[in-house]
Design a protein around this motif. Structure first.
Motif, PDB file in Angstrom:
ATOM      1  N   ARG A 762       0.662  -1.193  -0.077  1.00  0.00           N
ATOM      2  CA  ARG A 762      -0.016  -0.122   0.025  1.00  0.00           C
ATOM      3  C   ARG A 762       0.961   1.252  -0.055  1.00  0.00           C
ATOM      4  NH1 ARG A 762      -4.254   0.120   4.564  1.00  0.00           N
ATOM      5  NH2 ARG A 762      -5.577   1.258   2.928  1.00  0.00           N
ATOM      6  N   ASN A 763       0.543   2.164  -0.796  1.00  0.00           N
ATOM      7  CA  ASN A 763       1.244   3.536  -0.702  1.00  0.00           C
ATOM      8  C   ASN A 763       2.864   3.003  -1.169  1.00  0.00           C
ATOM      9  OD1 ASN A 763      -0.964   5.031  -0.300  1.00  0.00           O
ATOM     10  ND2 ASN A 763      -1.005   4.466   2.041  1.00  0.00           N
ATOM     11  N   ILE A 787      -9.125  -3.688   4.157  1.00  0.00           N
ATOM     12  CA  ILE A 787      -7.924  -2.995   3.203  1.00  0.00           C
ATOM     13  C   ILE A 787      -8.120  -3.316   1.729  1.00  0.00           C
ATOM     14  CG2 ILE A 787      -6.463  -2.335   5.240  1.00  0.00           C
ATOM     15  CD1 ILE A 787      -4.542  -4.274   3.906  1.00  0.00           C
ATOM     16  N   VAL A 788      -7.579  -2.341   1.042  1.00  0.00           N
ATOM     17  CA  VAL A 788      -7.512  -2.523  -0.471  1.00  0.00           C
ATOM     18  C   VAL A 788      -6.297  -2.692  -0.904  1.00  0.00           C
ATOM     19  CG1 VAL A 788      -8.025  -1.590  -2.607  1.00  0.00           C
ATOM     20  CG2 VAL A 788      -9.723  -1.182  -0.918  1.00  0.00           C
ATOM     21  N   THR A 789      -5.842  -3.689  -1.558  1.00  0.00           N
ATOM     22  CA  THR A 789      -4.429  -4.010  -1.978  1.00  0.00           C
ATOM     23  C   THR A 789      -4.597  -4.883  -3.301  1.00  0.00           C
ATOM     24  OG1 THR A 789      -2.447  -4.784  -1.188  1.00  0.00           O
ATOM     25  CG2 THR A 789      -3.972  -6.191  -0.583  1.00  0.00           C
ATOM     26  N   GLY A 790      -3.112  -4.814  -3.937  1.00  0.00           N
ATOM     27  CA  GLY A 790      -2.998  -5.601  -5.019  1.00  0.00           C
ATOM     28  C   GLY A 790      -2.216  -6.847  -4.904  1.00  0.00           C
TER      29      GLY A 790
END
Length: 815
Positions: A762-763, A787-790
């Motif tokens: 993230r970030n 949370i949002v993540t790839g």
């Protein structure tokens, strides 16, 4: 001669000992199997020498309140309080039956359903149990249970033998072929089962055309059961009872002329009737006739009886022939009455068919966005030619199409898509002649004026009161439940009335009544609601043969300042509350309900159900009643909802992101709110992975996301070099994630990853979302804030090599 006499005596003794009448005795309770159905204990007697090719009666016995419990024994104490006589040693030969004795509290609807389930299960297990030969009997609380079973399961029960406890008799009145033999004692002082209630119930059921056998002892109190079950005619009556067929085993009475059917049509205003009654054992002392529309008289004869010139009036008459015979008790006295009934439709102008009279209901105004109107049509008819009516709704005029939920039902709903005024027509046909009536429905975008109860706490006057507790003011105090907050009239066989001064002129259009006593019935049967027009009383709502303790009458608006309720003379008036709805001087505008569908939720697949907890607040207009509807707005699969209630549940057919909506309507206006349900699936499966190292070519990093959690060769093993190790998974998209599962180690030897961190990209940096130290379990499941993540990474401590069977991270696509 003495030798011959001795042989006769010995022969008679052997006869009695081998099953003659004097040898009859109760069975041993050990002969009844211990069983249960859906958590409800019961005992079962199976006929000796049961033959599935033969047909058998099933008797279900419901105990009293003193035997409520779960030990599966109390219901049989004292020989089941006499009920086990139905399977005595003689009857086991002459009248073999199945006998089931469940244990429970029969006032509970769920327990009643279990009894019905037990009956169905037994019929399935024992094919010899005839579907039309299920008999329910019970005493005290079980008597009430017997009435409940006859009322709620008429397709299951052929006959009932209640001893005290009449309940729900209004519903049973609709089943003309239900066979009933009721036992009671005039001196029953138990409090919950007064003889007056039994007398009224039998009178009520007979007035609707039912045949009821009623044994009314003079004495015996509440414990009449052992002698009642030993009634010498009872078992033959039970054995002959069939569902849907009136029993013709003594004690019985049958009308043979002018018709052996339940109904008869005539153009005359008097009848001659004849028939048969009972047998020698019933010892009939008198036979009489009664007409539900008035009148009574003596009948000539007993076993074969006849009577002429029985008066009937135009319309429907229920003519009863009632015989009075023995109670079969030398100690308790009393008598047994039994009857047959003929429903007579009299048309003194001849049998020429008259067209039905259609009523499409009152005109209505609906405020958009509510787009559906409830239509309350009805019709009256002379019963010619067949007594069957058909209905059809049509649109006469309007600015747009109308969709009827059931175009062939008098009571239905109609839905529109364009605002405006609609004229709808209800056509009623008797097969030969028809009639139509129209109703006007206006769908408006303007607010609708809300009605209010204008009778609350207004001055009242009454014709009489029962005593100083039950004054007229109680009927307008807003209390609909307190039995001491009722108006009770005198009990003198007269018509009774309550008059309300509204203290101003109102445009009234709705009447609501709460009447009777608790849940025992005693609703006001016949009433006339009247308004004073300045010169005379005018009927604006009329009900006949009512059995509901709560009624609502909607009528075309009438302007008046004084209203009156006139009650029929069939009983004293028992009125909890009367509400009269009208337009006040300053109308209150209805506001939309305020809706909250609840919090967003996360669900881990394969779990597929979440509980929904919506809330709604409202201003109470127009009726204080709200309806609820859950629906799916978006999502990858189907969603099913358990109920249209605030507290419901949703079941999902596939993982993914779902938007659900709760819509609340107050009948005029509606509002909606939405929530998001994330049904999270394992998003790591077979995704691209990289690792800092592998132990050898067998234990590749891809093995940790291949779905295999047990094969020791399907693991990722890192190098064994005392360094931290990591495995990184490319999710190939942005996902909302909130949970992980991790399988590590080596079969049953342990070697679980002791210290690890789950990280999310993230970030432009790795961020810890799970940190575990000192772990000894080979399986770990951890949840964390969504949370949002790839990309995700498992970072393992340097204390040992990493041994990972499988890693799963749960989420759904974020967009």
């Amino acid at each position: 001669m003495k030798k011959a006499l001795s042989m006769i005596i010995v022969g008679a003794l052997i006869f009695f000992l081998q099953g003659g009448l004097l040898a009859a005795s109760y069975p041993n309770t050990s002969e009844l199997e211990y069983r249960s159905h859906d958590g409800m204990p019961y005992r079962l007697f199976i006929p000796k020498n049961y033959d599935q090719s033969k047909s058998y009666t099933l008797v279900v016995f419901l105990h009293g309140s003193g035997e409520v419990g779960s030990d599966n024994e109390a219901q049989l104490k004292n020989n089941g309080n006499g009920s086990l006589w139905l399977i005595n040693t003689d009857y086991q030969v002459s009248h073999p039956v199945f006998f089931a004795a469940p244990q429970g509290s029969w006032g509970n609807a769920a327990v009643q359903a279990k009894v019905a389930g037990m009956i169905n299960a037994l019929k399935q297990e024992f094919s010899g149990i005839a579907t039309d030969r299920v008999i329910v009997t019970g005493l005290s609380l079980g008597g009430a249970g017997t009435y409940f079973m006859m009322s709620k399961y008429p397709d299951l029960v052929a006959a009932g033998v209640p001893m005290q406890g009449p309940k729900d008799w209004q519903t049973i009145a609709n089943n003309k072929n239900m066979n009933i033999w009721h036992f009671h004692a005039a001196d029953d002082n138990s409090g919950y089962h007064p003889i007056s209630q039994a007398d009224y119930t039998v009178k009520y059921l007979r007035s609707y055309g039912l045949n009821v056998v009623y044994t009314r002892y003079n004495t015996g109190g509440h414990g009449i059961w052992p002698e009642a079950y030993k009634n010498p005619q009872l078992m033959s009556w039970i054995y002959a009872a069939r569902k849907g067929v009136k029993t013709e085993v003594s004690p019985f009475l049958k009308i043979k002329s002018p018709a052996e059917t339940d109904t008869f049509s005539t153009s005359l205003l008097n009848l001659s009737l004849s028939g048969v009654a009972g047998n020698a054992e019933t010892n009939i002392s008198k036979v009489e006739w009664k007409n539900s529309r008035g009148g009574t008289g003596a009948v000539t004869g007993t076993g074969n009886w006849s009577v002429g010139n029985v008066p009937v009036v135009e319309g429907e008459n229920v003519v009863q022939i009632i015989a009075t015979g023995t109670s079969w008790s030398t100690t308790k006295g009393g008598n047994t009455t039994f009857n047959d009934a003929l429903i007579v439709n009299s048309n003194p102008n001849g049998t020429v068919n008259k067209a039905p009279v259609a009523n499409a209901g009152v005109d209505q105004s609906i405020q958009l966005p509510e787009d559906t109107v409830h239509l309350q049509g009805n019709a009256t008819d002379d019963g010619q030619p067949s007594g069957t009516l058909s209905y059809s709704w049509n649109i006469i005029s309007g600015p747009g199409p109308v969709v009827f939920a059931d175009v062939d039902n008098a009571i239905t709903t109609a839905t529109i898509s364009v605002a405006g005024k609609y004229v709808l027509s209800l056509t009623v046909s008797d097969g030969e002649l028809s009639d139509s009536d129209e109703v006007e429905v206006t769908f408006s975008e303007e607010p609708v004026i809300q009605l209010e109860n204008v009778a609350l706490n207004k001055p009242v006057a009454v014709d009489s009161i029962y005593n100083a507790t039950y004054i007229g003011a109680n009927a307008v105090d807003g209390n609909k439940t307190d039995v001491n907050s009722r108006w009770l009239s005198a009990n003198n066989g007269e018509y009774h009335w309550i008059e309300i001064d509204l203290e101003d002129d109102y445009e009234i259009s709705e009447l609501r009544l709460w009447s009777g006593y608790k849940t025992s019935g005693y609703a006001i049967q016949n009433y006339w609601f009247q308004a004073w027009n300045g010169n005379e009383w005018v009927d604006i709502a009329v009900r006949q043969n009512n059995s509901s303790q709560q009624t609502v009458d909607i009528f075309n608006p009438v302007v008046s300042g004084i209203v009156r309720l006139v009650c029929g003379n069939e009983d004293l008036a028992r009125l909890y509350e009367i509400e009269v709805y009208g337009v006040p001087h300053v109308a209150v505008l209805n506001q939309k309900p305020v809706v909250n569908a609840g919090d967003d939720q996360f669900l881990t697949w394969p779990g597929n159900t979440v509980n929904l907890a919506g809330t709604a607040t409202d201003d109470g207009l127009p009726s204080g009643s709200l309806t609820y509807l859950w629906s799916k707005i978006s999502g990858p699969g189907a969603v099913s909802f358990s109920s249209p209630a605030l507290d419901s549940s949703a079941q999902f057919a596939a993982p993914g992101k779902y938007v659900l909506q709760l819509t609340v309507s107050d009948g005029e206006l509606s509002s909606s709110d939405q929530i998001i349900i994330w049904v999270m699936d394992n998003i790591c499966l077979n995704k691209p992975v990289t690792a800092d190292s592998v132990y050898n070519a067998t234990y590749l990093a891809s093995k940790a996301v291949d779905g295999d959690k047990t094969n020791t060769s399907s693991r990722w093993l890192s190098a064994n070099n005392g360094m931290e190790h990591w495995i990184e998974i490319d999710l190939q998209g942005e996902y909302m994630v909130n949970r992980m599962k991790l399988w590590t180690g080596y079969v049953n030897y342990g070697y679980a990853v002791k210290n690890f961190r789950l990280q999310a990209w993230r970030n432009n940096s790795w961020e810890d979302v799970v940190v575990v130290s000192g772990n000894t379990s080979q399986f770990r499941e951890e949840s964390f804030a969504a949370i949002v993540t790839g990309k995700v990474r498992l970072l393992c401590g340097s204390d040992d090599m990493a041994r990972v069977y499988e890693i799963e991270v749960f989420g759904t696509l974020a967009n």
